[in-house]
Design a protein around this motif. Structure first.
Motif, mmCIF file in Angstrom:
data_model
loop_
_atom_site.group_PDB
_atom_site.id
_atom_site.type_symbol
_atom_site.label_atom_id
_atom_site.label_comp_id
_atom_site.label_asym_id
_atom_site.label_seq_id
_atom_site.Cartn_x
_atom_site.Cartn_y
_atom_site.Cartn_z
ATOM 1 N N LEU A 70 70.317 29.718 4.943
ATOM 2 C CA LEU A 70 71.337 29.463 5.966
ATOM 3 C C LEU A 70 71.540 30.664 6.893
ATOM 4 C CD1 LEU A 70 74.025 27.603 3.811
ATOM 5 C CD2 LEU A 70 72.508 26.615 5.537
ATOM 6 N N GLY A 71 70.580 31.583 6.880
ATOM 7 C CA GLY A 71 70.697 32.754 7.734
ATOM 8 C C GLY A 71 70.278 32.480 9.161
ATOM 9 N N ILE A 72 69.004 32.165 9.372
ATOM 10 C CA ILE A 72 68.464 32.023 10.726
ATOM 11 C C ILE A 72 68.688 30.634 11.338
ATOM 12 C CG2 ILE A 72 66.330 32.072 12.083
ATOM 13 C CD1 ILE A 72 65.383 34.355 10.377
ATOM 14 N N PRO A 73 68.439 29.520 10.610
ATOM 15 C CA PRO A 73 68.543 28.194 11.252
ATOM 16 C C PRO A 73 69.874 27.904 11.948
ATOM 17 C CG PRO A 73 67.402 27.997 9.167
ATOM 18 C CD PRO A 73 67.918 29.396 9.228
ATOM 19 N N PRO A 74 71.045 28.157 11.329
ATOM 20 C CA PRO A 74 72.296 27.872 12.050
ATOM 21 C C PRO A 74 72.445 28.700 13.322
ATOM 22 C CG PRO A 74 72.720 28.108 9.706
ATOM 23 C CD PRO A 74 71.321 28.562 9.937
ATOM 24 N N MET A 75 72.027 29.964 13.267
ATOM 25 C CA MET A 75 72.138 30.805 14.458
ATOM 26 C C MET A 75 71.220 30.317 15.570
ATOM 27 S SD MET A 75 72.056 34.955 14.822
ATOM 28 C CE MET A 75 73.688 35.072 14.105
ATOM 29 N N LEU A 76 69.999 29.916 15.206
ATOM 30 C CA LEU A 76 69.084 29.367 16.212
ATOM 31 C C LEU A 76 69.671 28.105 16.834
ATOM 32 C CD1 LEU A 76 65.551 29.784 14.578
ATOM 33 C CD2 LEU A 76 66.489 31.033 16.533
ATOM 34 N N LEU A 77 70.289 27.260 16.006
ATOM 35 C CA LEU A 77 70.904 26.036 16.518
ATOM 36 C C LEU A 77 72.059 26.371 17.460
ATOM 37 C CD1 LEU A 77 71.264 22.980 16.582
ATOM 38 C CD2 LEU A 77 72.643 23.164 14.485
#
Length: 248
Positions: free
Chosen positions: A218-225
């Motif tokens: 849950l580190g990179i994907p939510p931020m990219l979204l």
């Protein structure tokens, strides 16, 4: 037809008097005030989102130490070696950025958070406490975003204004961009709030493995979204109004 390489265009160039450069056609630049110019300005401003949040490199700097911690903990089954491994990697990121003369903002914030987590986990002897500062930061960040949107100082606008050159004109002179920044800020509240909602219950169960792997996932994907949603919002927003400086 000329025998020169390049055909007629080369022949025309060869016929020019010495010292005169040929005129090369370029794509026309949209006139200020036109729809095309406004669209180009909005697109340029939207693309600052990635720069503001450190890009993919910045996200990696903040995510990999957590991955190293959970791997080292599974190998050694001890908190101290895992914590020192994560802290060492964070420090290495800062050194590499300094050597390349790159900004250390995101790498330094990462090593600061890792250092606090490492200290708490070693002090308490509980591996799950390595992730506690990050979880508390996520909650605080979402609260700050929500409050900023409510008081009409959306943090996304505060962060992007200096990068786009508009500073705070979006708040006083550009109501369309104020609305866009407010909408984007609420999008960050919702998307980034997913992480603590999922991870805090796991923290209290003491399931270090599941907590650690999900924290990484849950580190990179939510931020990219969140960055993508912000980009889409700003693409449709009015172009930024550049702030006037004292020299202009």
């Amino acid at each position: 037809m000329s025998n020169l390489p390049g055909g007629e265009s080369a022949a025309r160039t060869a016929d020019l008097p010495t010292g005169i450069e040929p005129v090369v056609a370029h794509d026309p630049v949209p006139e200020p005030g036109t729809a095309a110019h406004d669209a180009a300005a909005s697109k340029e401003a939207a693309e600052t989102v990635i720069k503001a949040f450190g890009g993919v490199r910045g996200m990696i700097d903040m995510t990999l130490p957590g991955l190293v911690f959970i791997i080292a903990f599974n190998v050694t089954h001890q908190v101290a070696p895992a914590a020192w491994s994560a802290l060492g990697l964070s420090a290495l990121f800062v050194v590499v950025r300094l050597a390349k003369r790159e900004t250390i903002q995101h790498a330094f914030s990462g090593v600061f958070g890792v250092a606090i987590g490492a200290w708490i986990s070693m002090k308490t002897g509980k591996a799950e406490n390595f992730y506690l500062p990050g979880l508390l930061y996520s909650v605080g960040y979402c609260v700050a975003l929500a409050v900023s949107a409510l008081v009409r100082w959306p943090l996304i606008g505060v962060m992007l204004g200096p990068i786009t050159g508009e500073m705070f004109t979006w708040r006083t002179q550009n109501p369309g961009r104020l609305a866009a920044y407010t909408k984007a800020t609420w999008a960050w509240v919702v998307i980034m709030g997913i992480k603590p909602v999922i991870l805090f219950p796991l923290y209290f169960t003491g399931n270090v493995n599941l907590l650690g792997w999900l924290k990484v996932a849950l580190g990179i994907p939510p931020m990219l979204l969140a960055m993508y949603v912000t980009w889409q919002i700003l693409l449709k927003a009015p172009p930024p109004i550049k702030a006037q400086t004292d020299t202009e």
